[in-house]
Design a protein around this motif. Sequence first.
Motif, PDB file in Angstrom:
ATOM      1  N   PHE A   1       0.646  -1.105  -0.817  1.00 31.40           N
ATOM      2  CA  PHE A   1       0.108  -0.504  -0.383  1.00 31.40           C
ATOM      3  C   PHE A   1       1.044   1.568   0.044  1.00 31.40           C
ATOM      4  N   THR A   2       1.852   1.954   1.015  1.00 29.72           N
ATOM      5  CA  THR A   2       2.800   2.631   0.686  1.00 29.72           C
ATOM      6  C   THR A   2       3.405   2.650  -0.352  1.00 29.72           C
ATOM      7  N   GLU A   3       4.278   1.596  -0.834  1.00 29.34           N
ATOM      8  CA  GLU A   3       4.414   1.142  -2.447  1.00 29.34           C
ATOM      9  C   GLU A   3       3.778   1.919  -3.243  1.00 29.34           C
ATOM     10  N   PHE A   4       2.182   1.862  -3.284  1.00 27.46           N
ATOM     11  CA  PHE A   4       1.878   2.912  -4.333  1.00 27.46           C
ATOM     12  C   PHE A   4       1.079   3.505  -4.026  1.00 27.46           C
ATOM     13  N   MET A   5       1.060   4.064  -2.925  1.00 30.39           N
ATOM     14  CA  MET A   5       0.996   5.858  -2.669  1.00 30.39           C
ATOM     15  C   MET A   5       1.690   7.064  -2.985  1.00 30.39           C
ATOM     16  N   ASP A   6       3.549   5.982  -2.394  1.00 27.81           N
ATOM     17  CA  ASP A   6       4.034   6.760  -2.930  1.00 27.81           C
ATOM     18  C   ASP A   6       4.706   7.227  -4.544  1.00 27.81           C
ATOM     19  N   TYR A   7       4.111   6.060  -5.721  1.00 28.42           N
ATOM     20  CA  TYR A   7       4.156   5.883  -6.579  1.00 28.42           C
ATOM     21  C   TYR A   7       2.881   7.209  -6.858  1.00 28.42           C
ATOM     22  N   ALA A   8       2.166   6.566  -7.327  1.00 27.28           N
ATOM     23  CA  ALA A   8       0.655   7.818  -7.394  1.00 27.28           C
ATOM     24  C   ALA A   8       0.722   9.121  -6.934  1.00 27.28           C
ATOM     25  N   CYS A   9       1.495   9.643  -5.491  1.00 28.65           N
ATOM     26  CA  CYS A   9       1.724  10.606  -5.313  1.00 28.65           C
ATOM     27  C   CYS A   9       2.856  11.157  -6.170  1.00 28.65           C
ATOM     28  N   ALA A  10       3.775  10.250  -6.143  1.00 31.06           N
ATOM     29  CA  ALA A  10       4.960  11.198  -6.793  1.00 31.06           C
ATOM     30  C   ALA A  10       4.683  11.739  -8.410  1.00 31.06           C
ATOM     31  N   LEU A  11       3.980  11.005  -8.536  1.00 30.91           N
ATOM     32  CA  LEU A  11       3.634  11.025 -10.403  1.00 30.91           C
ATOM     33  C   LEU A  11       2.423  12.314 -10.312  1.00 30.91           C
ATOM     34  N   SER A  12       1.584  12.822  -9.302  1.00 34.12           N
ATOM     35  CA  SER A  12       0.844  13.673  -9.477  1.00 34.12           C
ATOM     36  C   SER A  12       1.422  15.226  -9.057  1.00 34.12           C
ATOM     37  N   MET A  13       2.723  15.181  -8.053  1.00 35.22           N
ATOM     38  CA  MET A  13       3.769  16.050  -8.385  1.00 35.22           C
ATOM     39  C   MET A  13       4.782  16.090  -9.767  1.00 35.22           C
ATOM     40  N   VAL A  14       4.633  14.834 -10.090  1.00 37.55           N
ATOM     41  CA  VAL A  14       5.626  15.338 -11.798  1.00 37.55           C
ATOM     42  C   VAL A  14       4.785  16.164 -12.435  1.00 37.55           C
TER      43      VAL A  14
END
Length: 324
Positions: free
Chosen positions: A166-179
């Motif tokens: 779950f934390t991996e999914f949130m990290d990837y999803a939120c990192a893309l949101s920042m980019v």
Amino acid sequence: MHKIKYEIFLFLLLLPFISGSEGDRSPFYQNCVKSCSKANCTLDGSFQPKSAELQDIWCRWLKWNCKDDCRYHCMWRTVQGFQERGYKMPKFHGKWPFKRMLGVQEPASAFASLLNLLSHIHMYSEIRKEFQVRDTPLVLFWHVFALVCMNAWTWSIIFHTRDTPFTEFMDYACALSMVMSLFVAAIVRIFHRRRKLTALILLFTLLYYVEHVRYLYSGRIDYDFNMLINILFGVVGSLLWMVWACFQYLAGRHYVWRLVAFTVFSGAALTLELFDFPPRNGWDAHALWHLSTSSLPVLFYRFVIHDIKFLKTVNIEKSNFKIT
């Protein structure tokens, strides 16, 4: 036919050894985890009563279960075995091994992510002090932009503190949101007078983001493809900013040098990801990348503050022109 069945059986038998990294594929690591789990864990992965007392309070708070602990300790036994035989440090499940600190799985990356978060918080407070939301239409957008970035770095801290699906999914999803937010910021600033075009691009960007997050949540992540999408939006956004900044600088708006410096330094920092070297004193290339970006938000938000002041001046001049 029997030969085909035998080959399929052999493939399934060897699947755990060929689908991971060099470290977790090794028979020593696999046998160590099995032995440790059998001796210390219950069937659901919890600690047996006699073993639970050996876990420190930090790991308990961060929900390290028995099987996680077995993987961690067997990882370091495997590393020791590799190094004693003159082999390089191996990866485990696609990641370099790190020494836990206060239960934190990747202390250096978590600390560097915290620095990035604090940098965004500090500069966001500067924007809040300097401007009211009603000053220009773009002020509200920069509020949303800052919140998206702060959310992304918060999940980066959580993920590097404790790596779970779950934390991996949130990290990837939120990192893309920042980019993607940086890409969107370029569109909004450059085409802010052409509202229909801006709204159309934002709608398609948002729809693609939702679809990509759905893909990430499916659990069937192609890491190279995910990185490609991040790079694509990052590069396009950077090119838009750079071209626009060049025209602005030639028009006499020299404050855009901060935007140019931010873009150049961000691109240079990203190259650290290409030097995927083992941790040195707890720092690997990924952690150093996060560390190198921790001061860059200051440059970007300073540009934003000067740009908002410029837009306010333009709006005031237009208002005075209409009155006269």
